[in-house]
Design an enzyme around this catalytic site. Structure first.
Site, PDB file in Angstrom:
ATOM      1  CB  SER A 110     -36.625 -13.487  88.645  1.00 40.36           C
ATOM      2  OG  SER A 110     -37.380 -14.567  88.116  1.00 40.36           O
ATOM      3  CG  ASP A 111     -36.162 -11.780  82.179  1.00 42.97           C
ATOM      4  OD1 ASP A 111     -35.650 -10.877  81.491  1.00 42.97           O
ATOM      5  OD2 ASP A 111     -37.062 -12.529  81.764  1.00 42.97           O
ATOM      6  CB  SER A 112     -37.981 -16.264  81.703  1.00 46.11           C
ATOM      7  OG  SER A 112     -38.380 -17.589  81.592  1.00 46.11           O
ATOM      8  CB  ALA A 136     -33.249 -14.329  85.864  1.00 50.54           C
TER       9      ALA A 136
END
Ligand code: GLC
Length: 738
Positions: free
Chosen positions: A287-289, A291
């Protein structure tokens, strides 16, 4: 080289407890702790909203140190770290994982190595203007050599988000507005980062991002909604990600945004149906940070537990920094809301990339000795200088005011001329200002006759020649009077582009325009050097400056590369990979636009603005040279393998140069309207003065397909126009009937 670890992966996974499986899906970063009992983010908020003073904030920060959560690591609750970029710390944490946990599963260390590690290269948008896959791969390889020496196993790059709206700050991080170019750029970076054997100590996994269509955020506002037809998504955005998967990227980072109402983070159509089923991707999805947790804010998850459930079911393997998995997955699996086999699939993806990186056989892939010898090597700096020079786009050069005469007295203006730290641009987290060569540094090193003045309104700067600090307004005048030619270095601070840096106005600041006006008033030729991370709406400069050099944020060798071009050691060859609007209000503005029934023209009732021109300031693919090129004898022919296009290009000037020849097509009558131009090929050719070269392209028929109303992929039929030339306004080369 791809080895088969599947048996070892399944065997190891079968030995793992539920807690150990969940621990492998947790990526965290070091957090700041100190004499404050709130999180660092909360402390920042307290300072921003005045609950504590800046002094108190600084005092508390003085007590801060990094917490690497060693106890959680020992307990098998961490599988990966983000943001650890030194060999000693990497090895210290790796030793805990390998020697102090029950199964000794090694850690995966991820880092944002976007455009270099210590040898910071030009920002991706800049480097994309070189149109040079071999260069992109070389600089990617250097990034891997340095980053892996510091202990990095995976980089959160390449970013291949097609960006058609210059207001978006992250346009700086990709290869501009064209999907073919982004794909070529991303694939080259994947090759450079990963090399030919991912298990080698100097190979790092590429994590392509942000999947998908993050650059299409409404109004160019970061993190904003993405809502578009499936036809447009597949024709104008998805191919750049697919090119990176086909190049072998071993990780993917879904984007923060939604696509048509479903956030990428929990979008099983995107992460399972497309990425894994259709494209056959078997790597890691991270995942993105934060997210996953942010799916609550999106309004698609009731709480963190619901977000964790949706994400793991959608195919998100690893949770970056939101702690959703570590906090919620155990309960979700034990309750049956998440089948353990789904968890096992995610764990196997994590183990797979760790096996492929050789971490089980060699968990300590670097040491401090390798690290200390790996950084900022001479040959790396030379390539950084070459890349920066090749990224420079000459936008204007009236009366051949450039290149500068070697003996010219230069007046250098603007704080950006002396601020090396600003040259690295966004996402250069390993950069050190002292590594960077400013333009003033380069002038000194080159021994040119120059005077530097920060400019009006800036704090006084000691004038090297005057040997004293004087009031800047008189200094502007004095410096200009003592100079033959005036070079204004203006644009954006590096903080004005990159993540969370969308701008509602993409002009240069009034202060910088005032400085240029002052210089223009002297009547001496003014050369503008732009230092920026996005297209800028600069009609006044385009009108009045004698020359404009687009240098972007060029990296550690900025000053040397810029002078190489200004003095003609390098003949500029860069071409724009983003359209420069004349006004912010034209955004989004891009070359592959549709014609409409009333294309903008002189008549009132056509598609245009009352208060802005129809055309962009500078079009996609545009860039000048110190020589000139003429295109002749264009030919098009249908062949079995595709449409064959050839054109002769002649260097008609008196200097050798490199020309980026571009090939565009236009399907003039289709079942859905098609863009007026689509880039289908490009080639950079070196031509000596007077030399002519025939450049050929083959446009495969498959590359002309598009989607009908029902999302059925259909071939191009009827008349196809072909344009081969030096930019997206190239003249008609020919047409074929399909
Ligand atoms: C950021 C960015 C992403 C980056 C990640 C880790 O929010 O969106 O591009 O790789 O966090 O730093």
């Amino acid at each position: 080289m791809k080895r088969d670890y599947e048996a070892r992966i399944r065997q190891l996974r079968s030995e793992m407890t539920l807690e150990e499986k969940i621990g492998q899906l947790q990526q965290c970063g070091p957090s700041l702790v100190g004499a404050f009992d709130v999180s660092f983010d909360e402390l920042l908020n307290m300072m921003f909203d005045g609950r504590i003073s800046q002094e108190e904030f600084n005092r508390l920060m003085g007590t801060a140190e990094q917490d690497f959560h060693e106890e959680d690591l020992r307990a098998g609750k961490i599988g990966s770290y983000n943001g650890v970029g030194d060999a000693a710390t990497v090895n210290r944490l790796q030793k805990i994982a390998v020697e102090e946990t029950r199964l000794g599963i090694p850690l995966l260390f991820g880092y944002d190595v976007i455009h270099g590690f210590r040898t910071v290269m030009p920002i991706p948008l800049a480097e994309s203007c070189a149109w040079d896959p071999a260069l992109w791969e070389r600089t990617g390889r250097i990034a891997a050599e340095e980053a892996t020496a510091a202990g990095v196993h995976m980089t959160f790059a390449p970013m291949v988000d097609v960006a058609k709206d210059a207001r978006w700050g992250r346009v700086s991080e990709g290869a501009g507005e064209d999907v073919l170019l982004n794909g070529a750029y991303g694939a080259a970076k994947v090759r450079g980062f990963q090399g030919d054997d991912l298990s080698k100590a100097n190979a790092m996994a590429a994590c392509l991002k942000h999947f998908a269509a993050y650059g299409a955020g409404e109004a160019g506002r970061d993190y904003n909604r993405v809502d578009m037809s499936m036809q447009r998504l597949w024709e104008e955005y998805m191919p750049s990600y697919q090119a990176c998967v086909e190049a072998g990227a071993r990780a993917v980072m879904p984007a923060f945004n939604d696509i048509n109402g479903v956030p990428c983070t929990v979008n099983s159509w995107l992460l399972r149906d497309v990425l894994r089923e259709k494209w056959g991707f078997d790597g890691l999805v991270i995942s993105d940070s934060n997210a996953i947790a942010e799916c609550v804010s999106h309004g698609i998850a009731e709480d963190k537990k619901d977000a964790a459930r949706q994400a793991i079911l959608a195919g998100m393997d690893m949770d970056m920094s939101s702690n959703s998995y570590i906090e919620c997955l155990k309960e979700l699996v034990e309750s049956g809301e998440v089948p353990e086999c789904v968890l096992d699939g995610a764990v196997e993806d994590v183990l797979r990339i760790k096996f492929e990186l050789g971490l089980f056989d060699n968990p300590y892939q670097t040491d401090e000795e390798r690290e200390s010898g790996a950084m900022l090597r001479g040959e790396y700096r030379a390539i950084a200088r070459e890349a920066a020079a090749k990224s420079i786009v000459l936008l204007k050069n009236d009366n051949n005011v450039l290149p500068l005469r070697p003996d010219a007295k230069i007046g250098l203006f603007g704080t950006l001329a002396a601020d090396g730290g600003q040259m690295t641009g966004a996402w250069a987290i390993g950069a050190r200002p002292e590594d960077c060569v400013s333009i003033v540094d380069a002038c000194k090193a080159r021994g040119v006759s120059y005077r530097y003045c920060a400019g009006e309104g800036c704090e006084n700067r000691v004038d090297e020649h005057a040997g004293r600090s004087v009031r800047t307004d008189s200094m502007v005048q004095e410096t200009a009077e003592a100079s033959d030619i005036l070079v204004a270095v203006i644009g954006e601070q590096k903080e004005e582009s990159g993540e969370a840096a969308s701008r509602a106005s993409i002009t240069v600041s009034a202060e910088q325009l005032t400085l240029v006006d002052r210089l223009l008033e002297t009547g001496k030729p003014v050369v503008v050097v732009l230092i920026n991370g996005r297209p800028l709406a600069i009609p006044e400069l385009a009108e009045r400056a004698a020359a404009i050099v687009e240098a972007w944020h060029p990296g550690v060798e900025a000053g040397n590369a810029i002078l190489d071009v200004l003095y003609g050691d390098v003949n500029p060859s860069g071409k724009l990979t983003v359209t420069f609007p004349a006004a912010t209000g034209q955004c989004p503005m891009y070359y592959a636009h549709i014609n409409t029934g009333r294309p903008g023209g002189k008549s009132k009732f056509t598609s245009k603005y009352l208060d802005a021109p129809v055309e962009p300031l500078y079009p996609f693919g545009y860039g000048l040279s110190y020589t000139t090129y003429v295109y002749r004898n264009g030919k098009t022919e249908k062949r079995e393998e595709g449409i064959h296009v050839s054109v002769e290009v002649t260097n008609t000037g008196n200097r050798d140069g490199e020309e980026i020849v571009q090939c565009y097509v236009q399907d003039v009558s289709a079942r859905r309207i098609r863009p007026v131009r689509q880039l289908k090929g490009f080639e950079k050719v070196s031509l000596k003065a007077g030399e002519t070269r025939e450049v050929e392209f083959t446009v495969p028929y498959a590359g002309l397909c598009y989607y009908d109303w029902d999302m059925k992929e259909i071939p191009c039929e009827g008349v196809l126009k072909v344009y081969a030339g030096g930019d997206s306004r190239a003249e008609l080369t020919g047409e074929v009937v399909l």
